[in-house]
Write an enzyme that holds these catalytic residues in place. Structure first.
Site, PDB file in Angstrom:
ATOM      1  N   GLU A 413       5.643  43.745  29.429  1.00 51.41           N
ATOM      2  CA  GLU A 413       6.982  44.218  29.075  1.00 51.41           C
ATOM      3  C   GLU A 413       7.296  44.152  27.582  1.00 51.41           C
ATOM      4  OE1 GLU A 413       9.852  42.307  31.613  1.00 51.41           O
ATOM      5  OE2 GLU A 413       9.250  43.511  33.344  1.00 51.41           O
ATOM      6  N   TYR A 468      12.745  47.442  39.008  1.00 45.53           N
ATOM      7  CA  TYR A 468      13.678  46.676  39.838  1.00 45.53           C
ATOM      8  C   TYR A 468      14.873  47.522  40.267  1.00 45.53           C
ATOM      9  CZ  TYR A 468      10.905  42.594  38.750  1.00 45.53           C
ATOM     10  OH  TYR A 468       9.853  41.698  38.648  1.00 45.53           O
ATOM     11  N   TYR A 472      18.092  44.772  39.693  1.00 47.36           N
ATOM     12  CA  TYR A 472      18.781  44.760  38.407  1.00 47.36           C
ATOM     13  C   TYR A 472      19.509  46.077  38.157  1.00 47.36           C
ATOM     14  CZ  TYR A 472      15.959  40.617  37.372  1.00 47.36           C
ATOM     15  OH  TYR A 472      15.378  39.372  37.407  1.00 47.36           O
ATOM     16  N   GLU A 504       5.262  45.008  39.175  1.00 45.41           N
ATOM     17  CA  GLU A 504       6.358  44.129  39.590  1.00 45.41           C
ATOM     18  C   GLU A 504       7.391  44.946  40.344  1.00 45.41           C
ATOM     19  OE1 GLU A 504       8.229  41.626  36.702  1.00 45.41           O
ATOM     20  OE2 GLU A 504       6.335  41.119  35.681  1.00 45.41           O
ATOM     21  N   TRP A 549       6.478  41.172  42.959  1.00 48.43           N
ATOM     22  CA  TRP A 549       6.907  40.049  42.132  1.00 48.43           C
ATOM     23  C   TRP A 549       7.846  39.192  42.968  1.00 48.43           C
ATOM     24  CZ3 TRP A 549       4.903  38.246  37.885  1.00 48.43           C
ATOM     25  CH2 TRP A 549       5.588  37.251  37.173  1.00 48.43           C
ATOM     26  N   LYS A 568      12.213  35.184  43.458  1.00 50.08           N
ATOM     27  CA  LYS A 568      11.658  36.446  43.950  1.00 50.08           C
ATOM     28  C   LYS A 568      10.386  36.263  44.771  1.00 50.08           C
ATOM     29  CE  LYS A 568      13.533  39.464  40.371  1.00 50.08           C
ATOM     30  NZ  LYS A 568      14.071  38.435  39.467  1.00 50.08           N
TER      31      LYS A 568
END
Length: 593
Positions: A413, A468, A472, A504, A549, A568
């Site tokens: 990332e 995500y 998120y 992830e 993840w 998670k």
């Protein structure tokens, strides 16, 4: 760097156990290496020190700590070179033998060693003192900052979403080698039809006129190929291959012979296999491979990031129970024992450097306001890149001969949208390809780097995405999450035509929390989110991998968002399955049939 081992010419002592332990700001200072540490504390090695003691000061300590013990060098090592090896010191280590400083290393997850022959005579007892510093700055990998509060307390801040465990989390070893010896060995394998190919390159210390003899043995100990010379190629007709699910290993025996005298022998497990990227396919031994598994962490109660054989074997057993075939060493090189085990059992590994947090738009796993460029002279600069390059060199030097390692991930990332990202990463990609042209390269991409604005994806062989949607972004709206995920994946597929692994995806889940309707944090929601993603994956041909993840809940820094860590995991931190583990088991075992 060759792993220490015992052969007919080599011996080793593993110095695991209890060491004297002190914080640098204790009364043990100054110069704790010149005398016995004045401390009542004893710390286990290997283990992170943070959670071992019921002491908040030790848990939160920022700076140097000291480990010390004595050891008697075996008298049978007279005439040998005596080497002291530290498998890892997080994040900086310095080593003294007696009063002599013998080694210094920066980088918390790769080994370093020193020849201590001159200060550790055979038969004598020596005092070993190891200092370990956990400080992170903008020029370390991973990066961080140190703040001083109004009370004068030093606090370590970092941008990665896992706790900054520190100390001697892996073994310390003392080993003996001959004066004339193998110092490095590189093996690259390939497959041509039913013939296995093993190319080798041996480096030695000693005179040039010694003879190097190489024998390759199959799993039953039968010699299947031989050669003479420091470099060469071995062809194995009808070779039995290393492959996912079947970790078949040959043994390469390298003998250094001087006249009729055997000077050194080194033995290396070798898995014969090929790895290639072909369009949007990832091929192992010419067969398309689909990654099923996890991002993980070296993380457990009390030990922190400390290596533990029982936990390792149990984790692999749980992955096998679920039908997982692979994992990523997120977000740092794991203990080499993990790779040895994966080699023997046919588990596929994406091996990652410790370059996590090179992104000012992220903090603790969350998007934040970007107020300055990530790549700049005052933030992640040329010295940061030098540390990053050192991490790549050391990762590949340690893990290059493991057949389980099929791909290098050089960052997790990082900022990939701003202009400076490309100039930072281009030299690192070139370096990794130069060091190992046989394996594909990747990095794990963060949400803001999309197929239309990412500046790095074309440099790499495989696109790895951490996503995500539904957590998120579009929280708890799985219908919208599915739409946006599929739209993005098809954009990557049409733009680059490369294999895509979702490295992830997931949702925080509190074990035991149940709900009838849609409720974030419930076990039912975690299952529903995974199902939503899987339905999308199955519709996009370029998606050749799914790494959830995370394998298990893990510890993070304290905060009002992370309640006793990141939740998670599909297993709790003590490895109890959530409903999601059973959901994945059904999917992955079916895929393996």
């Amino acid at each position: 760097m060759l792993k220490p081992l015992s052969t007919i010419t080599r011996e080793q002592i593993v110095l695991d156990g209890l060491w004297l332990f002190a914080l640098d700001d204790d009364d043990a200072r100054p110069e704790p290496w010149t005398t016995t540490l004045d401390t009542p504390l004893e710390a286990p090695v290997p283990a992170s020190y943070n959670d071992v003691f019921a002491d908040q000061e030790i848990h939160d300590h920022v700076g140097w700590v000291w480990y010390q013990r004595t050891v008697r060098v075996p008298r049978g090592w007279s005439g040998e070179r005596v080497i002291l090896r530290v498998d890892a010191a997080t994040h900086e280590g310095v080593v003294y033998v007696g009063d002599e400083r013998v080694a210094h290393h920066v980088g918390g997850y790769t080994p370093f060693e020193a020849d201590i022959t001159d200060v550790a005579p055979a038969g004598e007892e020596v005092r070993i003192t190891i200092g370990v510093n956990n400080e992170l700055t903008n020029e370390t990998i991973p990066p961080g900052t140190i703040e001083v509060s109004e009370t004068g307390r030093r606090k370590q801040r970092y941008r990665h979403d896992f706790y900054n465990y520190a100390g001697l989390a892996r073994s310390v070893r003392l080993y003996a080698v001959p004066e004339i010896r193998v110092t490095d060995l590189t093996v690259v394998t390939d497959v041509a039809g039913d013939t296995g190919i093993v190319e080798y390159d041996v480096t030695i210390a000693g005179p040039e006129d010694v003879e190097i003899r190489v024998d390759l043995l199959d799993g039953d100990g039968r010699t299947v190929a031989t050669a003479v010379g420091a470099r060469g190629r071995l062809d194995v007709a009808e070779a039995r291959l290393w492959q996912p699910g079947e970790g078949y290993l040959h043994t390469l025996i390298v003998d250094v012979v001087d006249g009729e005298a055997l000077r050194d022998r080194y033995e290396l497990p070798v898995g014969i296999r090929s790895v290639r990227v072909d369009g949007a396919r990832f091929l192992i031994n010419g067969t398309p491979f689909h990654f099923r598994g996890f991002g993980k962490h070296e993380d457990s109660a009390i030990r922190g990031r400390g290596f533990d054989n029982a936990i390792m074997v149990h984790d692999f057993a749980l992955m096998d129970w679920m039908g997982a075939n692979s994992f990523r060493t997120s977000h740092y090189p794991y203990a080499e024992e993990f790779l040895d085990y994966a080699d023997r059992h046919g588990i596929v590994v994406i091996d990652e450097t410790a370059a996590v947090g090179l992104n000012l738009g992220l903090g603790g796993g969350f998007h934040g306001a970007v107020t300055q460029a990530s790549f700049s002279p005052t933030m992640f600069n040329d010295r940061t890149r030098e540390a990053h390059a050192r991490g790549i060199r050391e990762l590949i030097a340690r893990d290059k001969n493991h057949p389980s390692v099929v791909m290098w991930s050089i960052a997790n990332e990082p900022e990939s949208v701003e202009e400076g990202a490309r100039s930072y990463f281009e030299p690192l990609v070139s370096l990794a390809r130069e060091l190992d042209p046989s394996r594909p390269l990747t990095y794990a991409n963060e949400y803001r780097g999309q197929f239309h604005n990412d500046r790095l994806a074309d440099l790499f062989d495989v696109i790895c995405l951490n996503r995500y949607y539904g957590w998120y972004n579009e929280t708890a709206d799985l219908e919208l999450a599915a739409k946006r995920l599929e739209t993005e994946l098809r954009g990557w597929e049409s733009t680059f035509g490369k294999p895509i692994i979702i490295t992830e995806y997931g949702a925080d889940t509190l074990a035991g929390l149940h709900a009838v309707g849609v409720q974030a944090w419930s076990e039912e929601f975690q299952v529903a989110l995974l199902r939503t993603y899987h339905e999308v994956f199955d519709r996009v041909d370029a998606v050749i991998g799914e790494h959830v993840w995370n394998f298990a809940d893990f510890q993070t820094s304290q905060g009002v968002i992370r309640v006793d860590g990141n939740k998670k995991g599909v297993f709790t931190r003590d490895r109890r399955p959530k409903a999601a583990a059973h959901e994945l088991r059904t999917r992955w075992l079916s895929a393996a049939d």
